[in-house]
Design a protein around this motif. Structure first.
Motif, short mmCIF file in Angstrom:
data_model
loop_
_atom_site.label_atom_id
_atom_site.label_comp_id
_atom_site.label_asym_id
_atom_site.label_seq_id
_atom_site.Cartn_x
_atom_site.Cartn_y
_atom_site.Cartn_z
N ASN A 215 26.93 -18.31 40.07
CA ASN A 215 27.03 -16.92 40.52
C ASN A 215 28.37 -16.63 41.19
OD1 ASN A 215 26.45 -18.51 42.69
ND2 ASN A 215 25.23 -16.96 43.74
N THR A 216 29.15 -17.68 41.41
CA THR A 216 30.47 -17.53 42.00
C THR A 216 31.49 -18.05 41.00
OG1 THR A 216 29.50 -17.95 44.15
CG2 THR A 216 31.88 -18.17 43.98
N PRO A 217 32.60 -17.32 40.80
CA PRO A 217 33.59 -17.78 39.83
C PRO A 217 34.08 -19.20 40.13
CG PRO A 217 34.09 -15.57 40.53
CD PRO A 217 32.96 -16.03 41.38
N LEU A 218 34.24 -19.99 39.09
CA LEU A 218 34.68 -21.37 39.26
C LEU A 218 36.19 -21.47 39.23
CD1 LEU A 218 32.18 -22.96 36.74
CD2 LEU A 218 32.00 -22.98 39.21
N ALA B 201 32.22 -12.28 43.08
CA ALA B 201 30.98 -13.04 43.27
C ALA B 201 29.78 -12.13 43.07
CB ALA B 201 30.96 -13.62 44.68
N CYS B 202 28.77 -12.66 42.41
CA CYS B 202 27.54 -11.87 42.24
C CYS B 202 26.64 -12.04 43.45
CB CYS B 202 26.79 -12.31 40.99
SG CYS B 202 27.65 -11.92 39.47
N GLU B 203 26.92 -13.07 44.28
CA GLU B 203 26.11 -13.37 45.46
C GLU B 203 24.63 -13.50 45.10
OE1 GLU B 203 27.70 -10.29 47.86
OE2 GLU B 203 29.59 -11.33 48.05
N ASP B 204 23.75 -12.79 45.82
CA ASP B 204 22.34 -13.02 45.50
C ASP B 204 21.83 -12.12 44.38
OD1 ASP B 204 22.70 -10.87 47.10
OD2 ASP B 204 20.75 -11.06 48.10
N LEU B 205 22.71 -11.30 43.80
CA LEU B 205 22.26 -10.43 42.72
C LEU B 205 22.78 -10.92 41.37
CD1 LEU B 205 22.61 -6.94 44.39
CD2 LEU B 205 20.57 -8.34 44.15
N GLU C 215 31.49 -13.05 48.75
CA GLU C 215 31.21 -14.24 49.53
C GLU C 215 30.79 -15.39 48.64
OE1 GLU C 215 28.45 -13.28 52.77
OE2 GLU C 215 29.82 -11.59 53.04
N GLU C 216 31.30 -16.55 48.99
CA GLU C 216 30.92 -17.71 48.21
C GLU C 216 29.53 -18.13 48.66
OE1 GLU C 216 33.94 -20.47 47.46
OE2 GLU C 216 32.52 -22.08 47.04
N ASP C 217 28.58 -18.02 47.74
CA ASP C 217 27.20 -18.34 48.10
C ASP C 217 26.61 -18.94 46.84
OD1 ASP C 217 24.44 -18.19 48.59
OD2 ASP C 217 24.38 -16.09 47.99
N ARG C 218 26.90 -20.23 46.68
CA ARG C 218 26.44 -20.86 45.45
C ARG C 218 24.96 -21.14 45.53
NH1 ARG C 218 30.92 -21.91 42.39
NH2 ARG C 218 32.80 -21.97 43.64
N ARG C 219 24.22 -20.44 44.70
CA ARG C 219 22.78 -20.67 44.69
C ARG C 219 22.43 -21.45 43.43
NH1 ARG C 219 20.53 -15.77 41.26
NH2 ARG C 219 22.49 -14.65 41.31
N LYS C 220 21.37 -22.20 43.55
CA LYS C 220 20.90 -22.92 42.37
C LYS C 220 19.55 -22.34 42.01
CE LYS C 220 23.94 -25.80 41.01
NZ LYS C 220 24.53 -25.36 39.75
#
Lengths: 343, 345, 140
Positions: free
Chosen positions: A172-175, A113-117, A183-188
């Motif tokens: 930002n999180t692998p599908l 996961a790229c998370e917030d980066l 951490e799963e943190d799906r941002r839009k």
């Protein structure tokens, strides 16, 4: 945060179990500040793997490579390959699955996961450092890039030098994955098409002048095509020789082959190449931004793909690489597709 | 002929070069590239190495060789289109790129001289600049018989001595350019000469990357044609043409006909850069490809530069500019590959 | 007096409808501008974007793709695919700076000779003030 030790542990485990042929991951490069791809067969060498915002490349390309290699071997090893995959890269795998180019069993996905980066853009960093030459890059806990320059070390927040595509990232999180790290943190993103919209707001004439200038720079090294995981055709329209040539192909057939795009890197031929490349990727490009990153002349080719991604979303509500069950964009239609432009 | 030119006089000198097209490195969109300059006012000669080598001025990517067509009666008509370029000064050529021109001369000269190449070559004046600090982190010129102050191939070598340039006019062409600026140039003092030596020795020490014992590589390569090393090294190769298209010494080309009109027949025969890294480079018309995979193509690049060329011309076909290392999208590093070759087996 | 600019239009016409429509216009002796180079294709869905880019490259001032009305396709659904694809090509061409008027699509059935002549007339009228297309054209 993705725990690197955990990533290594998982990679080592599948390798030692003999479950996968090799692991495709990232290692530090001697040649560049950005990570280089690595193909690990020896469990001991798993130690060299890294995971940080310099891991820019979309490793999905090497799954395509592996398939092509296998096709040439008489008795190929049919075990899957493991691949470290970011969110965007996993969308690329999705497209390959959707197009039935690969089978799900061909890959073992180590999703990160790229998370917030996301990943950094080396050119943006260079701008931030105001042309100062920089050596090694490291990352601290506070999400800063630490660059060694001729005048000591400089800290820059990663967020300020994120690649444009990471700013506009929709996954930002692998599908799709077999092992998931982080951490799963799906941002839009607030404005997923901001960069294209800026281009669209220009007048037709201004845009024309922009592309005339940019595409004239192209030297047709085809790095954009070569790095793209979706450009897997055995035969490309820009190649000088038709790969469908066999010993049975007649001289006449060879002579009559249409040259859609000439070899010369002149403006019109460059336009031809880039238009074809863009249209061939419509509904397939998942915006990993590799084409633009590898371009030695910094032509902003990602715009062309992004524009079509936006069009596909607006006109046909289609998002590439999000759903493997959906039919492909140009291989399907709906009755209510827009036709106001048709007379 | 050694001279001294004050930095502030550089512009005046360039203004005196009437009748020449003057190109210099210009920073545009974060990239250094040679652009035509009208005067030297905003000239900055502290540049990182240009993305494209000056090769493109002498051996352009597209060269029109001849025009063909047919007359109204149907007789074929062929016109040779030899280039007649304006005299062109390229300012700020790095010594590695200057040396590369000498290597290209070997290819396009000798028994069969190439008039297209030489017409451009003779009209090009190369004004070099010593690299006081390496213009790329991947410079390795000292490992391939070069140096950051090499004079090979250059007409003039400038060396930055703070407020002035030490000007070494090395050829008749170079002396012609210097005499165009006459009064601006002064004779160097003994101190200038001493400073020059100091800068030059200092510059060599700043080159960080090295291939030790490169001379062991060519004989070794001979026995490594079937080595599995190539497969390992080429795993990450994307088969793009960056390394070769941006290389100052790569010179392979393809010739093709572009038909612009079929009735009446009209077209051009053109020569374009080609690269051994493309799969279709060695594709035969039978459909057989003797270099079918990435490994054999990477091997070809190494072998051509460090075995075949050495056998034929007694020189490495590499000047250590570092472009292929810095710009490779997957970080394939010629220095590392050659290190491995040297230590192999 | 300067000669008036006569645009050159390349029209990809589907065999079953639009091409038959243009034939009808011809045999009915309807008058319309002679600026079109018609190219018959089996279906509007068989028009590759490459054909369009190349028509512009080789000097077309305008390109028209014309097929059967939705529901009338000889191959049931070829024109639906075309509709999608052409929409995308149109957006792309505009994005790289080609005037949007230069690339058009129409539905013309085998019975619509009159509509065909109108489409061409209007297309020529739109193209005339734009002048020659040089954006994608090959350098001479």
């Amino acid at each position: 945060m993705v725990n690197l030790d955990e990533l290594k542990k998982e990679a080592k485990r599948v390798l030692e179990d003999g479950k996968v042929k090799y692991v495709i991951g990232y290692v530090k490069s001697k040649a560049s500040n950005m990570a280089a791809p690595a193909f690990v067969t020896d469990p001991e060498e798993i130690e060299n793997l890294i995971w940080d915002p310099t891991c820019v490349q979309n490793l999905t390309k090497f799954i395509v490579d592996e398939k092509k290699r296998k096709a040439q071997q008489k008795k190929p090893d049919t075990r899957p390959v493991a691949v470290v995959s970011k969110g965007c890269d996993s969308r690329a795998i999705n497209v390959l699955l959707q197009e039935k180019y690969i089978e799900r069993d061909d890959v073992f996905i180590l999703g990160v996961a790229c998370e917030d980066l996301g990943v950094i853009d080396e050119k943006k960093l260079a701008q931030k450092l105001k042309g100062k030459r920089f050596g090694e890059l490291t990352f601290d806990d506070k999400k800063n890039v630490v660059a060694t320059t001729t005048d000591g070390t400089v800290k820059v927040p990663v967020k300020e030098v994120l690649a444009e595509r990471c700013v506009e990232c929709q996954a930002n999180t692998p599908l799709i994955y077999d092992v998931f790290l982080g951490e799963e943190d799906r941002r839009k993103p607030d404005a997923p098409f901001a960069s294209v919209e800026k281009m669209e707001s220009l007048s037709n004439k201004e845009r024309g002048a922009f592309w005339q200038e940019q595409l004239s720079k192209c030297v047709r090294c085809y790095a954009c095509r070569s790095t793209c995981p979706m450009c897997y055709c055995d035969e490309c329209v820009v190649d000088t020789i038709n790969f469908a040539v066999t010993p049975d192909t007649t001289a006449q057939e060879k002579a009559l082959r249409i040259k859609w795009i000439e070899r010369a890197s002149t403006k019109s031929e460059n336009f031809g190449y880039h238009l074809v490349r863009a249209i061939h990727l419509v509904g397939r490009c998942i915006d990993c931004g590799e084409c633009e990153r590898v371009c030695p002349l910094d032509i902003p080719i990602r715009f062309l793909n992004k524009k079509l991604e936006k069009t596909a979303k607006e006109l046909f509500d289609y998002e590439p690489g999000m759903d493997t069950e959906k039919p492909a964009l140009v291989a399907s239609f709906k009755d209510e597709d827009p036709e106001e432009f048709i007379r | 002929m050694d001279k001294i030119l004050e930095k502030k006089s550089l512009t005046n000198w360039l203004k005196k070069l009437t009748g020449y097209d003057v190109y210099a490195p210009v920073l545009k969109d974060d990239l250094w590239n040679y652009e035509i300059i009208s005067d030297g006012d905003n000239l900055e000669l502290d540049y990182l190495n240009t993305v494209q080598a000056p090769k493109k001025f002498i051996f352009p990517q597209v060269e029109n060789l001849l025009d063909f067509g047919s007359s109204d009666e149907g007789t074929p008509e062929i016109t040779e289109t030899l280039p007649q370029p304006n005299p062109t000064v390229i300012l700020g050529v790095r010594p590695c790129d200057g040396k590369a021109v000498i290597l290209q001369d070997l290819v396009f000269g000798g028994e069969f001289t190439d008039p297209y190449y030489w017409n451009r070559r003779n009209a090009t004046y190369l004004v070099g600049l010593t690299c006081n600090t390496p213009p790329s982190p991947n410079c390795f010129c000292t490992s391939v018989d070069g140096s950051p102050h090499s004079q090979e191939g250059l007409d003039i070598l400038l060396t930055d001595l703070g407020t002035k340039y030490f000007v070494e006019a090395l050829t008749d062409k170079g002396r012609k350019l210097v005499s165009a600026g006459q009064a601006l140039f002064k004779a160097p003092t003994a101190k200038d000469k001493k400073d020059l030596e100091q800068v030059k020795t200092g510059s060599e020490k700043k080159i960080k990357r090295q291939i030790k014992n490169l001379k062991k590589v060519p004989p070794k390569l001979k026995d490594m044609f079937d080595s599995p090393l190539w497969d390992e090294e080429a795993m990450s190769c994307l088969r793009c043409g960056i390394c070769t298209f941006l290389c100052p010494t790569c010179h392979c080309f393809d010739i093709s006909d572009e038909v612009t009109s079929s009735l009446p027949l009209k077209g051009h025969r053109i020569r374009t850069w080609d690269t051994c890294q493309f799969p279709d480079f060695t594709m035969h018309s039978s459909g057989h490809n003797p270099r079918p995979d990435k490994a054999s193509r990477l091997r070809q690049r190494m072998l051509h530069k460090f075995q075949y060329f050495v056998e034929i011309h007694k020189k490495y076909q590499c000047t250590g500019c570092g472009r292929c290392v810095s710009l490779c999208p997957v970080g394939i590093d010629i220095i590392e590959v050659l290190d491995k070759v040297r230590d192999y087996g | 007096m300067a000669e008036e600019f006569e645009p050159k239009i390349v029209a990809f016409l589907c065999k079953w409808c639009s091409s038959a429509g243009s034939d009808l216009a011809g045999v009915s002796r309807m008058q319309y501008p002679p600026n079109v180079v018609p190219i018959q294709v089996m279906c509007s869905g068989s028009v590759s974007p490459l054909y369009i880019f190349n028509a512009f490259k080789k000097g077309a001032d305008g390109v028209l793709v014309s097929g059967c009305h939705p529901g009338d396709c000889h191959y049931i659904e070829g024109n639906y695919y075309a509709r999608r694809r052409i929409a995308l090509v149109k957006e792309l061409l505009e994005f790289v700076g080609l005037e949007p008027e230069r690339f058009q699509m129409s539905w013309v059935s085998a019975a619509e000779g009159t509509k065909y002549t109108e489409v061409i007339k209007d297309f020529v009228d739109v193209l005339k003030p734009l002048g020659p297309q040089s954006h994608l054209r090959r350098e001479q």
